[in-house]
Design an enzyme around this catalytic site. Sequence first.
Site, PDB file in Angstrom:
ATOM      1  N   ASP A  44     -32.867 -26.674   8.284  1.00 13.71           N
ATOM      2  CA  ASP A  44     -34.127 -26.223   7.933  1.00 13.71           C
ATOM      3  C   ASP A  44     -34.821 -25.574   9.221  1.00 13.71           C
ATOM      4  O   ASP A  44     -35.752 -24.530   9.302  1.00 13.71           O
ATOM      5  CB  ASP A  44     -35.220 -27.482   7.865  1.00 13.71           C
ATOM      6  CG  ASP A  44     -34.835 -28.081   6.459  1.00 13.71           C
ATOM      7  OD1 ASP A  44     -35.977 -28.029   5.471  1.00 13.71           O
ATOM      8  OD2 ASP A  44     -33.831 -28.456   6.483  1.00 13.71           O
ATOM      9  N   GLU A  67     -43.192 -23.515   7.096  1.00 14.63           N
ATOM     10  CA  GLU A  67     -43.340 -25.010   6.793  1.00 14.63           C
ATOM     11  C   GLU A  67     -42.805 -25.684   7.947  1.00 14.63           C
ATOM     12  O   GLU A  67     -43.589 -27.037   8.031  1.00 14.63           O
ATOM     13  CB  GLU A  67     -42.244 -25.435   5.772  1.00 14.63           C
ATOM     14  CG  GLU A  67     -42.449 -26.859   5.467  1.00 14.63           C
ATOM     15  CD  GLU A  67     -41.800 -27.398   3.940  1.00 14.63           C
ATOM     16  OE1 GLU A  67     -40.753 -26.695   3.721  1.00 14.63           O
ATOM     17  OE2 GLU A  67     -41.976 -28.425   3.728  1.00 14.63           O
ATOM     18  N   ASP A 120     -40.488 -20.773   3.727  1.00 18.44           N
ATOM     19  CA  ASP A 120     -39.988 -21.935   3.564  1.00 18.44           C
ATOM     20  C   ASP A 120     -38.536 -21.728   3.859  1.00 18.44           C
ATOM     21  O   ASP A 120     -37.593 -21.211   3.137  1.00 18.44           O
ATOM     22  CB  ASP A 120     -40.118 -22.475   2.138  1.00 18.44           C
ATOM     23  CG  ASP A 120     -39.936 -24.159   1.939  1.00 18.44           C
ATOM     24  OD1 ASP A 120     -39.150 -24.509   3.050  1.00 18.44           O
ATOM     25  OD2 ASP A 120     -40.172 -24.635   1.230  1.00 18.44           O
ATOM     26  N   ILE A 122     -35.984 -23.903   4.259  1.00 16.71           N
ATOM     27  CA  ILE A 122     -35.295 -24.377   2.986  1.00 16.71           C
ATOM     28  C   ILE A 122     -36.116 -24.945   2.065  1.00 16.71           C
ATOM     29  O   ILE A 122     -36.874 -25.953   2.505  1.00 16.71           O
ATOM     30  CB  ILE A 122     -33.967 -25.224   3.753  1.00 16.71           C
ATOM     31  CG1 ILE A 122     -33.136 -24.869   4.623  1.00 16.71           C
ATOM     32  CG2 ILE A 122     -33.632 -26.181   2.516  1.00 16.71           C
ATOM     33  CD1 ILE A 122     -32.043 -25.900   4.790  1.00 16.71           C
ATOM     34  N   ASP A 123     -36.471 -24.237   1.051  1.00 19.45           N
ATOM     35  CA  ASP A 123     -37.087 -25.009   0.012  1.00 19.45           C
ATOM     36  C   ASP A 123     -36.000 -25.740  -0.982  1.00 19.45           C
ATOM     37  O   ASP A 123     -35.031 -25.336  -1.103  1.00 19.45           O
ATOM     38  CB  ASP A 123     -37.711 -23.828  -0.751  1.00 19.45           C
ATOM     39  CG  ASP A 123     -38.425 -24.288  -1.926  1.00 19.45           C
ATOM     40  OD1 ASP A 123     -39.254 -25.351  -1.792  1.00 19.45           O
ATOM     41  OD2 ASP A 123     -38.426 -23.478  -3.091  1.00 19.45           O
ATOM     42  N   THR A 125     -34.995 -28.942   0.225  1.00 16.28           N
ATOM     43  CA  THR A 125     -34.097 -29.901   1.004  1.00 16.28           C
ATOM     44  C   THR A 125     -33.357 -30.908   0.296  1.00 16.28           C
ATOM     45  O   THR A 125     -32.321 -30.856   0.764  1.00 16.28           O
ATOM     46  CB  THR A 125     -35.151 -30.447   2.203  1.00 16.28           C
ATOM     47  OG1 THR A 125     -35.770 -29.165   2.778  1.00 16.28           O
ATOM     48  CG2 THR A 125     -34.099 -30.879   3.235  1.00 16.28           C
ATOM     49  N   ASP A 265     -43.941 -22.368  -0.795  1.00 16.84           N
ATOM     50  CA  ASP A 265     -43.122 -23.212  -2.170  1.00 16.84           C
ATOM     51  C   ASP A 265     -43.285 -21.876  -3.341  1.00 16.84           C
ATOM     52  O   ASP A 265     -42.499 -22.361  -4.158  1.00 16.84           O
ATOM     53  CB  ASP A 265     -43.665 -24.320  -2.503  1.00 16.84           C
ATOM     54  CG  ASP A 265     -43.245 -25.619  -1.593  1.00 16.84           C
ATOM     55  OD1 ASP A 265     -42.008 -25.312  -0.777  1.00 16.84           O
ATOM     56  OD2 ASP A 265     -43.688 -26.646  -1.213  1.00 16.84           O
TER      57      ASP A 265
HETATM   58  P1  AMP Z   1     -38.752 -28.467  -6.399  1.00 10.31           P
HETATM   59  O1  AMP Z   1     -37.241 -28.424  -5.592  1.00 10.31           O
HETATM   60  O2  AMP Z   1     -39.164 -27.451  -7.144  1.00 10.31           O
HETATM   61  O3  AMP Z   1     -38.848 -29.715  -6.918  1.00 10.31           O
HETATM   62  O4  AMP Z   1     -39.793 -28.487  -5.248  1.00 10.31           O
HETATM   63  C1  AMP Z   1     -39.504 -28.652  -3.918  1.00 10.31           C
HETATM   64  C2  AMP Z   1     -40.836 -28.671  -3.097  1.00 10.31           C
HETATM   65  O5  AMP Z   1     -41.745 -29.829  -3.552  1.00 10.31           O
HETATM   66  C3  AMP Z   1     -40.889 -28.950  -1.705  1.00 10.31           C
HETATM   67  O6  AMP Z   1     -41.022 -27.867  -0.921  1.00 10.31           O
HETATM   68  C4  AMP Z   1     -42.209 -29.766  -1.441  1.00 10.31           C
HETATM   69  O7  AMP Z   1     -43.151 -28.906  -0.768  1.00 10.31           O
HETATM   70  C5  AMP Z   1     -42.870 -30.097  -2.893  1.00 10.31           C
HETATM   71  N1  AMP Z   1     -43.439 -31.341  -3.249  1.00 10.31           N
HETATM   72  C6  AMP Z   1     -43.421 -32.568  -2.419  1.00 10.31           C
HETATM   73  N2  AMP Z   1     -44.064 -33.320  -3.250  1.00 10.31           N
HETATM   74  C7  AMP Z   1     -44.775 -33.026  -4.287  1.00 10.31           C
HETATM   75  C8  AMP Z   1     -45.226 -33.374  -5.172  1.00 10.31           C
HETATM   76  N3  AMP Z   1     -45.829 -34.766  -5.397  1.00 10.31           N
HETATM   77  N4  AMP Z   1     -45.609 -32.774  -6.315  1.00 10.31           N
HETATM   78  C9  AMP Z   1     -45.138 -31.372  -6.468  1.00 10.31           C
HETATM   79  N5  AMP Z   1     -44.517 -30.873  -5.719  1.00 10.31           N
HETATM   80  C10 AMP Z   1     -44.013 -31.594  -4.515  1.00 10.31           C
HETATM   81 MG    MG Z   2     -40.559 -25.994  -0.063  1.00 11.34          MG
HETATM   82 NA    NA Z   3     -38.699 -26.667   3.074  1.00 11.59          NA
END
Ligand code: AMP
Ligand code: MG
Ligand code: NA
Length: 318
Positions: A44, A67, A120, A122-123, A125, A265
């Site tokens: 990241d 981020e 981001d 690494i989106d 992680t 994100d």
């Molecule tokens: P995903 O891979 O689509 O599940 O999304 C990853 C992203 O979810 C991360 O970059 C976080 O910023 C975000 N995230 C963290 N906690 C939550 C939450 N409670 N609800 C929704 N998104 C979240």
């Molecule tokens: Mg992210």
């Molecule tokens: Na990230």
Amino acid sequence: MSYDREKQVAIEATLSAAKLCEQVRQAIPPAMEKGDKSPVTVADLGSQAIICKAISEVFSHDPIVGEEDATELRKPEMAHNLAKVTEYVKGEIADATSEQVITWIDRGNGQVGQRFWTLDPIDGTKGFLRQDQYAIALALIEDGEVKVGVMACPAYPVKDHKPGMLFMAVRGEGAIMMPFATAEPTPIHVVKADDTANLRFVESVESSHGDQDRQNAIAQAVGITAPSIRMDSQAKYGAVASGQAALYLRLPSPKSPDYRENIWDHAAGAIVVEEAGGRVTDMYGKPLDFASKPKMMENQGVIVSNGIIHDTVLAALK
Ligand code: AMP
Ligand code: MG
Ligand code: NA
């Protein structure tokens, strides 16, 4: 106005960061923990360093809202991690020093304004750590509108080639995907009305990032019978933009009903889907607010669709 230079810099920087991430991923990295308990790895931080450096060199006045920051990495007890990040960055920027790496990462502390980038590094992680999907997501925002978006998805499957797909869009110019392996861009389009075979939906792997029960109920209500495809990161936007799914549902988790989404994100993914012919709103049909703050305080939930089914989804949510 043309965004050719922005587009070129963003593509080169995200692909360079993707190489670093894949280097790290070969030896599954131990995650460090951030203040909010979310995981962060040397990848990241290295990815953010590479991309911030690349943007700074060409667009020295552009703020970057990233981020990560280097607060933790600066601490003496983190010297080992800083050395690691620097070693990986050197794989892409041979003469990089630790001091520079810290400076580059902290370029990501910029503010939202008339024109800025959001990153981001690494989106997903958690997906990265599981050897699943993740994305390096970079977007340029001007006057509250995303103008350029790039998502490098190193683990995204590519037919007849090694994984690795880049998704990219410039406002008004359409969206493309480009396998890392061939570097040949192809225009992409969302699922058409009569394409029932691809009438699928995508949702997060992490159950705490959504509301699976409600997401499944909404999908059924709009006539989607196939089970969901679960995928980490903004790669989900890539799946909708390239017509592999008609819908991406992200409804607030019952465990965190007040969660607000971060701009990094969604910004890159949103323009890719819109330029592929789709639509992106929050769960109430409001456009996502990329203009005000890193957190989208005025939005809740995210609905991404091929456009055609969007109003039906919003109606089902009422
Ligand atoms: P995903 O891979 O689509 O599940 O999304 C990853 C992203 O979810 C991360 O970059 C976080 O910023 C975000 N995230 C963290 N906690 C939550 C939450 N409670 N609800 C929704 N998104 C979240
Ligand atoms: Mg992210
Ligand atoms: Na990230």
